[in-house]
Design an enzyme around this catalytic site. Structure first.
Site, PDB file in Angstrom:
ATOM      1  N   CYS A 106       6.161  -0.437   6.200  1.00  0.00           N
ATOM      2  CA  CYS A 106       5.518   0.034   6.251  1.00  0.00           C
ATOM      3  C   CYS A 106       7.514   1.195   5.272  1.00  0.00           C
ATOM      4  CB  CYS A 106       4.886   1.533   7.206  1.00  0.00           C
ATOM      5  SG  CYS A 106       5.234   3.167   6.754  1.00  0.00           S
ATOM      6  N   LEU A 107       6.470   1.978   3.986  1.00  0.00           N
ATOM      7  CA  LEU A 107       7.849   2.216   2.909  1.00  0.00           C
ATOM      8  C   LEU A 107       8.936   3.215   3.677  1.00  0.00           C
ATOM      9  CD1 LEU A 107       6.045   1.748  -0.081  1.00  0.00           C
ATOM     10  CD2 LEU A 107       7.528   0.266   0.320  1.00  0.00           C
TER      11      LEU A 107
ATOM     12  N   GLN B 117       3.092  10.151   1.811  1.00  0.00           N
ATOM     13  CA  GLN B 117       3.949   9.547   1.657  1.00  0.00           C
ATOM     14  C   GLN B 117       4.761   9.730   0.578  1.00  0.00           C
ATOM     15  OE1 GLN B 117       2.072   5.221   2.810  1.00  0.00           O
ATOM     16  NE2 GLN B 117       4.481   5.062   3.057  1.00  0.00           N
TER      17      GLN B 117
ATOM     18  N   GLY C  15       0.768  -1.336  -0.142  1.00  0.00           N
ATOM     19  CA  GLY C  15       0.048  -0.054  -0.260  1.00  0.00           C
ATOM     20  C   GLY C  15       0.826   1.166  -0.205  1.00  0.00           C
TER      21      GLY C  15
ATOM     22  N   HIS D 161      -4.137   0.774   8.084  1.00  0.00           N
ATOM     23  CA  HIS D 161      -2.741   1.098   7.862  1.00  0.00           C
ATOM     24  C   HIS D 161      -2.839   2.408   7.192  1.00  0.00           C
ATOM     25  CE1 HIS D 161       1.632   0.744   7.757  1.00  0.00           C
ATOM     26  NE2 HIS D 161       1.725   1.582   6.668  1.00  0.00           N
ATOM     27  N   GLU D 162      -3.651   2.743   5.828  1.00  0.00           N
ATOM     28  CA  GLU D 162      -3.535   4.157   4.855  1.00  0.00           C
ATOM     29  C   GLU D 162      -4.370   4.251   5.471  1.00  0.00           C
ATOM     30  OE1 GLU D 162      -1.323   3.640   2.784  1.00  0.00           O
ATOM     31  OE2 GLU D 162      -0.272   1.365   2.926  1.00  0.00           O
TER      32      GLU D 162
ATOM     33  N   HIS E 295      -2.332   6.664   7.543  1.00  0.00           N
ATOM     34  CA  HIS E 295      -1.494   7.534   7.031  1.00  0.00           C
ATOM     35  C   HIS E 295      -1.870   9.393   6.983  1.00  0.00           C
ATOM     36  CE1 HIS E 295       2.266   5.951   6.469  1.00  0.00           C
ATOM     37  NE2 HIS E 295       1.913   4.957   5.330  1.00  0.00           N
TER      38      HIS E 295
END
Ligand code: CO
Length: 174
Positions: free
Chosen positions: A95-96, A50, A45, A137-138, A141
């Site tokens: 997470c990226l 991000q 994702g 999770h997204e 963000h």
């Protein structure tokens, strides 16, 4: 469009993302540029914040059994609203924007989400399993929340120490 992934502890990750009003070519260009970044970094994702665009948009692509991510499984989610959540599950998340760290995080098992696609069409998904976890999770963000915020005090302290050490090593390599 040139995009770079914003990494913790960059404060830009703490912004609250704005509701998308215009479903125009700018939005489509951004989404099109985000997709290869997500795939090439093996992300499941990726939220627009991000890549330094604090708008309420994210994408995800759940791998199939072989581990491959098929283009047709790409899901673009804009202006999401979670209407229902239920149950409990624990999954090791990464997470990226927090590279090389993976931690067990507790989430709801199932949820229902209303959102718009890139052409502003209203959609609803009932999700469970990994899809439900990635959506949570997204959506976090978009509210400036990272998965490491959900760690216990002692695990968070340990993480900060290890992350600082990793950043130092990265700097020394340059
Ligand atoms: Co993330």
């Amino acid at each position: 469009m040139k995009l770079n992934i914003v990494e913790y502890p960059d404060k830009r990750l703490r912004q609250k993302s704005k509701v998308v009003q215009k479903f125009d070519s700018m939005l489509h260009e951004l989404l099109d540029a985000m997709y290869p970044i997500m795939i090439n970094t093996n992300g499941i994702g990726l939220a627009a914040i991000q890549v330094a665009h604090p708008i309420q948009a994210f994408m995800l692509n759940i791998p199939v059994e072989s581990g491959e991510q098929l283009d047709e499984n790409l899901l673009e989610i804009i202006n999401p609203i979670i209407t229902n959540q239920d149950g409990e599950t624990i999954y090791q998340e990464g997470c990226l924007s927090v590279p090389s760290f993976y931690e067990d995080i507790k989430r709801y098992e199932k949820l229902t989400i209303n959102y718009q696609d890139r052409d502003a069409r209203a959609k609803t998904i009932e999700a469970d399993g990994l899809l439900s976890i990635v959506i949570q999770h997204e959506v976090d963000h978009l509210n400036g929340i990272l998965f490491i915020d959900k760690l216990s005090y002692s695990r968070r302290k340990k993480f900060e120490k290890e992350y600082k050490r990793m950043l130092k090593e990265k700097k020394n390599l340059k």
